[in-house]
Write a protein that holds these residues in place. Structure first.
Motif, PDB file in Angstrom:
ATOM      1  N   ALA A   1       0.810  -1.218   0.000  1.00  0.00           N
ATOM      2  CA  ALA A   1       0.000   0.000   0.000  1.00  0.00           C
ATOM      3  C   ALA A   1       0.846   1.272   0.000  1.00  0.00           C
ATOM      4  O   ALA A   1       0.323   2.361   0.211  1.00  0.00           O
ATOM      5  CB  ALA A   1      -0.929  -0.014   1.205  1.00  0.00           C
ATOM      6  N   THR A   2       2.128   1.140  -0.243  1.00  0.00           N
ATOM      7  CA  THR A   2       3.028   2.293  -0.261  1.00  0.00           C
ATOM      8  C   THR A   2       2.635   3.309  -1.332  1.00  0.00           C
ATOM      9  O   THR A   2       2.162   2.928  -2.412  1.00  0.00           O
ATOM     10  CB  THR A   2       4.475   1.816  -0.510  1.00  0.00           C
ATOM     11  N   PRO A   3       2.832   4.596  -1.076  1.00  0.00           N
ATOM     12  CA  PRO A   3       2.601   5.600  -2.123  1.00  0.00           C
ATOM     13  C   PRO A   3       3.764   5.712  -3.112  1.00  0.00           C
ATOM     14  O   PRO A   3       3.664   6.461  -4.100  1.00  0.00           O
ATOM     15  CB  PRO A   3       2.430   6.901  -1.332  1.00  0.00           C
ATOM     16  N   LYS A   4       4.851   4.994  -2.882  1.00  0.00           N
ATOM     17  CA  LYS A   4       5.991   5.049  -3.795  1.00  0.00           C
ATOM     18  C   LYS A   4       5.605   4.412  -5.135  1.00  0.00           C
ATOM     19  O   LYS A   4       4.906   3.409  -5.175  1.00  0.00           O
ATOM     20  CB  LYS A   4       7.197   4.320  -3.201  1.00  0.00           C
ATOM     21  N   ARG A   5       6.090   4.995  -6.234  1.00  0.00           N
ATOM     22  CA  ARG A   5       5.730   4.518  -7.562  1.00  0.00           C
ATOM     23  C   ARG A   5       6.966   4.394  -8.459  1.00  0.00           C
ATOM     24  O   ARG A   5       7.885   5.215  -8.389  1.00  0.00           O
ATOM     25  CB  ARG A   5       4.743   5.486  -8.233  1.00  0.00           C
ATOM     26  N   VAL A   6       6.962   3.352  -9.288  1.00  0.00           N
ATOM     27  CA  VAL A   6       7.941   3.264 -10.370  1.00  0.00           C
ATOM     28  C   VAL A   6       7.160   3.489 -11.667  1.00  0.00           C
ATOM     29  O   VAL A   6       6.502   2.587 -12.172  1.00  0.00           O
ATOM     30  CB  VAL A   6       8.698   1.921 -10.358  1.00  0.00           C
ATOM     31  N   ASP A   7       7.227   4.691 -12.144  1.00  0.00           N
ATOM     32  CA  ASP A   7       6.435   5.125 -13.292  1.00  0.00           C
ATOM     33  C   ASP A   7       7.336   5.272 -14.521  1.00  0.00           C
ATOM     34  O   ASP A   7       8.533   4.961 -14.468  1.00  0.00           O
ATOM     35  CB  ASP A   7       5.722   6.438 -12.962  1.00  0.00           C
TER      36      ASP A   7
ATOM     37  N   LYS B   1      -8.020   2.317  -2.820  1.00  0.00           N
ATOM     38  CA  LYS B   1      -7.920   2.805  -4.198  1.00  0.00           C
ATOM     39  C   LYS B   1      -6.679   2.212  -4.849  1.00  0.00           C
ATOM     40  O   LYS B   1      -5.600   2.215  -4.265  1.00  0.00           O
ATOM     41  CB  LYS B   1      -7.830   4.325  -4.207  1.00  0.00           C
ATOM     42  N   PRO B   2      -6.804   1.677  -6.063  1.00  0.00           N
ATOM     43  CA  PRO B   2      -5.632   1.073  -6.711  1.00  0.00           C
ATOM     44  C   PRO B   2      -4.481   2.056  -6.870  1.00  0.00           C
ATOM     45  O   PRO B   2      -4.688   3.278  -6.971  1.00  0.00           O
ATOM     46  CB  PRO B   2      -6.182   0.622  -8.064  1.00  0.00           C
ATOM     47  N   ALA B   3      -3.276   1.522  -6.890  1.00  0.00           N
ATOM     48  CA  ALA B   3      -2.074   2.348  -7.002  1.00  0.00           C
ATOM     49  C   ALA B   3      -2.030   3.114  -8.316  1.00  0.00           C
ATOM     50  O   ALA B   3      -1.336   4.124  -8.424  1.00  0.00           O
ATOM     51  CB  ALA B   3      -0.833   1.472  -6.863  1.00  0.00           C
ATOM     52  N   SER B   4      -2.726   2.644  -9.324  1.00  0.00           N
ATOM     53  CA  SER B   4      -2.770   3.312 -10.621  1.00  0.00           C
ATOM     54  C   SER B   4      -4.078   2.942 -11.308  1.00  0.00           C
ATOM     55  O   SER B   4      -4.602   1.841 -11.119  1.00  0.00           O
ATOM     56  CB  SER B   4      -1.582   2.871 -11.485  1.00  0.00           C
ATOM     57  N   ASP B   5      -4.589   3.864 -12.118  1.00  0.00           N
ATOM     58  CA  ASP B   5      -5.796   3.567 -12.895  1.00  0.00           C
ATOM     59  C   ASP B   5      -5.519   2.550 -13.986  1.00  0.00           C
ATOM     60  O   ASP B   5      -6.458   2.015 -14.587  1.00  0.00           O
ATOM     61  CB  ASP B   5      -6.339   4.855 -13.524  1.00  0.00           C
ATOM     62  N   ASP B   6      -4.256   2.277 -14.251  1.00  0.00           N
ATOM     63  CA  ASP B   6      -3.890   1.378 -15.351  1.00  0.00           C
ATOM     64  C   ASP B   6      -3.595  -0.041 -14.869  1.00  0.00           C
ATOM     65  O   ASP B   6      -3.049  -0.843 -15.620  1.00  0.00           O
ATOM     66  CB  ASP B   6      -2.665   1.937 -16.090  1.00  0.00           C
ATOM     67  N   LEU B   7      -3.957  -0.366 -13.620  1.00  0.00           N
ATOM     68  CA  LEU B   7      -3.757  -1.713 -13.116  1.00  0.00           C
ATOM     69  C   LEU B   7      -4.954  -2.595 -13.454  1.00  0.00           C
ATOM     70  O   LEU B   7      -6.082  -2.120 -13.537  1.00  0.00           O
ATOM     71  CB  LEU B   7      -3.567  -1.711 -11.591  1.00  0.00           C
ATOM     72  N   LYS B   8      -4.699  -3.874 -13.625  1.00  0.00           N
ATOM     73  CA  LYS B   8      -5.766  -4.855 -13.810  1.00  0.00           C
ATOM     74  C   LYS B   8      -5.626  -5.954 -12.765  1.00  0.00           C
ATOM     75  O   LYS B   8      -4.542  -6.178 -12.218  1.00  0.00           O
ATOM     76  CB  LYS B   8      -5.714  -5.456 -15.216  1.00  0.00           C
TER      77      LYS B   8
END
Length: 760
Positions: free
Chosen positions: A89-95, A554-561
């Motif tokens: 659930a971390t807010p860290k992201r690898v974008d 809420k998912p970490a990204s809207d682009d997750l499935k």
């Protein structure tokens, strides 16, 4: 009473090595939770996820498979469960910016901890060999490339379908359906690396490759044996169960090479009055430090003592200590087992186990005195070249006194991943039965392959030889988890297609195939919204309870499935003419569960029963003294040839307290007194003196001329003589891929013969 081990020599201080005097749990666990929240989620942490964990309307902890109590507390989680949740659930992201800034070659030099600590994946990625970078790719293009890659294979068996125990029942069932519709039973699985010896050994012994006890059985046990496991780190919620047994006076007998704080004393962080009170609950009433690899002779020694005591009791006109009525009615093989055990020489049993005859006889006395006995064991039993034999000898010991099929008695394998057992139950197996395949084919209109496929060892060998050309990995970090990393890394790089379905980036992603695609998925804590509305999944714990898991964050990204959606999309792209309605199954997971119920009769009325808070228990025949073996009997099995003795030190790989499988949450191992480092070799003081090694010396661990774990710091630790331990997965290079149990394929991570020499 058990005594805590000696403190590390303060006269020879070593950086990052110091005694830890606290109990398991206690204030140290609360501080560990606070640090995990702060490090991963920041000062504004949303801790709602922790309050939803292991609750009837919440999600199942992504950590261990220890069952939930029927009446959960206001918060039912442990320190390591909190670490698993904050890690996800971390807010860290690898974008995309992250991957634009870091090439694969650059990332290779990062530690495993740093790679996953970078954060959650946010969108699909494809490796670009021209730039050595991962670049974004759309979902449709990713699926088209995966379908094309799989269909380019000249045979379905060229593909390997790896599954991590993180996957839900619904995802795993769709995954095996996809692979079998594609045409292969190649299912390397994380079970192959941990409890496959249980699946194989118990199936032959009692007819079911699972444990026989429930959580409630621990309330009725007169004695509990804990062999080859470390609950303080690997299944901390078990400590409350053991503490309750200890408080009511049930002896807890421990056999483990290392003294582990989680088997010695415990203070529950979830009980304020206990936290404020002095002292802690003493757990082990006796602690036997069996030599690494010495479990089989130890169990045979206990049985030998039991047979001798039985004969003495009969000679004194007693009824004997063996349950002869049970043996006659429910088992076969008694006479052969007794002959094998009685023929064992006590000197050989002492040498092999590292225990005295008196110690083994004392264990037998506790066992014989108790009416109802539970034996718990972990990977310290299974991860050996003779792991299947280990498991079967433990089952033998229980069968001799009828310790199955009554409250407070039975066998308890301690599983790791929260659904590793469930994945197997719903079809993730390289050796499926004909009845199951026939029902699968009838339900979905396919023709499944009948040829048995690859387990994990077979799969890596096939990749190394070039036989396997594609790998689909539903979770996990397979290249790092397996033995012989250099061979495994090279095998990964030979592939034509590699697909990784993950929440976080890991080292396996840094071994690009000709085509490598990363697909980011939802985590256990996150809301899963499909065409039919919000969905939930199910998992099976280590005691065969099946229950629901509902993510709400809420998912970490809207682009997750979701994993089921990703599996279905791959299947559609690969098998466009398939008769299976993949979209319909994903729109409403009730339809997946209906499919599971049609293929596995034990899941009858699945959707109705699993909606009851707490779920339901699958049929466990041995719990009712029903033995689903070919002849309907439990089998007392001989061990055969004993493992050859080796005069070298025996190394076991171990996990730290800041670790879950290959995931490294941090660099501390609190209960063993290690802070900020993992380059540690735990050694017995007498062995160090014999070899001229001082506390803190830098040494190389040598398994073979080409298998060296270099630059370890040797420290004096309370571990059995002749035994050493080093961290997993760093020490995996000491073990060749072919060093495994021949019956189950389980790698021998816990018995690696080694020599120690000064660091080069």
């Amino acid at each position: 009473m058990a005594q805590d081990g000696p403190k590390i020599d303060d006269d020879a201080p070593v950086p990052g090595v110091a005694p830890y005097d606290g109990p398991a749990g206690g204030w140290g666990a609360l501080r560990g939770v606070a640090v995990a929240i702060k490090d991963q989620m920041g000062a504004s942490a949303d801790t709602r996820a922790l309050l939803q964990m292991n609750q009837p309307d919440g999600f199942d902890c992504p950590g261990c498979a220890w069952p939930d109590p029927r009446h959960t507390s206001s918060f039912e989680f442990c320190e390591n469960g909190a670490k698993a949740v904050t890690w996800e659930a971390t807010p860290k992201r690898v974008d995309p910016d992250f991957f634009a800034s870091h090439s694969v070659s650059d990332l290779w030099d990062w530690s495993d901890h740093r790679l996953e600590d970078a954060g959650r994946l946010t969108q699909p990625l494809r490796y670009d060999p021209a730039t050595d970078h991962y670049t974004p790719i759309g979902w449709d293009e990713a699926m088209a490339r995966i379908g094309a890659g799989l269909n380019a294979l000249d045979h379905a068996d060229r593909a390997e379908f790896y599954c991590s125990g993180r996957a839900s029942n619904e995802a795993a069932f769709l995954y095996q359906l996809f692979a079998r519709a594609f045409g292969t039973n190649n299912f390397p699985d994380c079970s192959n690396m941990c409890h496959e010896a249980t699946s194989v050994g118990l199936a032959k012994s009692i007819g079911l490759g699972k444990g026989s006890v429930t959580l409630e059985d621990f309330d009725h046990a007169d004695a509990i044996f804990c062999i080859g496991h470390n609950p303080g780190t690997n299944h901390p919620r078990m400590l409350s169960t053991l503490a309750a047994a200890a408080k009511r006076g049930a002896p807890i007998i421990v056999a483990n090479p290392m003294r582990e704080r989680g088997l010695e004393r415990f203070k529950s962080p979830q009980h304020p009055t206990e936290m404020l009170a002095p002292g802690a609950t003493r757990l082990a009433s006796a602690y036997h430090q069996v030599r690494v690899g010495g479990d089989l002779p130890m169990v045979q020694g206990i049985m030998k003592a039991l047979f001798a005591a039985d004969a003495a009791d009969l000679a004194a006109d007693g009824a004997g200590l063996i349950d002869r009525t049970f043996i006659a009615e429910h088992t076969v093989g008694y006479e052969a087992l007794r002959a094998e055990v009685e023929a064992q020489d006590w000197a050989a049993l002492e040498q092999g186990s590292g225990l005295t005859r008196a110690a083994m006889e004392s264990m037998a006395q506790v066992y014989a005195k108790a009416r109802n006995v539970i034996i718990c064991y972990g990977m310290g039993i299974t991860q050996h070249r003779h792991g299947t034999q280990n498991v079967q000898q433990i089952a033998n010991l229980l069968l001799l006194r009828g310790n199955f099929g009554r409250p407070g008695a039975g066998i308890c394998p301690l599983r790791g991943h929260s659904n590793v057992q469930g994945d197997r139950t719903v079809g993730i197996t390289e050796a499926p039965g004909e009845d199951m395949l026939a029902r699968l084919d009838a339900r979905f209109g396919i023709t499944s392959p009948r040829k048995h496929g690859h387990n994990a060892v077979d799969a890596l060998a096939a990749m190394a030889s070039g036989e396997a050309r594609a790998l689909i990995a539903l979770g996990g970090n397979l290249a790092v988890a397996m033995p012989d990393p250099q061979a495994c890394f090279a095998a990964f790089r030979k592939l034509d297609l590699a697909v990784h379905i993950l929440t976080k980036f890991n080292r396996s992603c840094l071994l690009p195939a000709r085509e490598t695609i990363i697909l980011p998925c939802l985590g256990r804590t996150e809301l899963d919204m499909q065409a039919g509305g919000p969905q939930w999944v199910t998992v099976e714990d280590s005691m065969s309870m099946v229950h629901a898991s509902r993510g709400r964050l809420k998912p970490a990204s809207d682009d997750l499935k979701s994993e089921p959606a990703i599996v279905a999309a791959m299947a559609k792209a690969t098998l466009p003419a398939s008769p299976i309605d993949w979209d319909g199954l994903v729109a409403d997971y009730d339809r997946i569960r209906d499919g599971i119920a049609a293929v596995y009769p034990d899941f009858h009325d699945f959707n109705q029963r699993v909606r009851v808070p707490g779920g339901f228990r699958l049929t466990v025949g041995p719990s009712q003294r029903h033995w689903p073996t070919p002849d309907g009997k439990a089998h007392l099995l001989t061990a055969g040839d004993a493992p050859a003795q080796d005069d070298r030190l025996m190394l076991a790989t171990i996990r730290s307290h800041d670790q879950y499988n290959t995931t490294i949450y941090g660099l501390n191992d609190r209960y063993r007194g290690i802070t900020g480092r993992r380059d540690i070799l735990f050694m017995n003081a007498a062995d160090m003196d014999r070899l001229g090694i001082a506390h803190g010396d830098r040494v190389d661990v040598v398994a073979a001329p080409d298998r060296i774990l270099a630059g370890q710091t040797a420290i004096r630790h309370d571990i059995a003589a002749g035994s050493v331990a080093a961290y997993y997965p760093e020490a995996n290079g000491l073990l060749p891929l072919d060093a495994h149990d021949r019956q189950s394929g389980t790698p021998a991570y816990k018995t690696i013969p080694v020599d120690i020499r000064p660091a080069a």
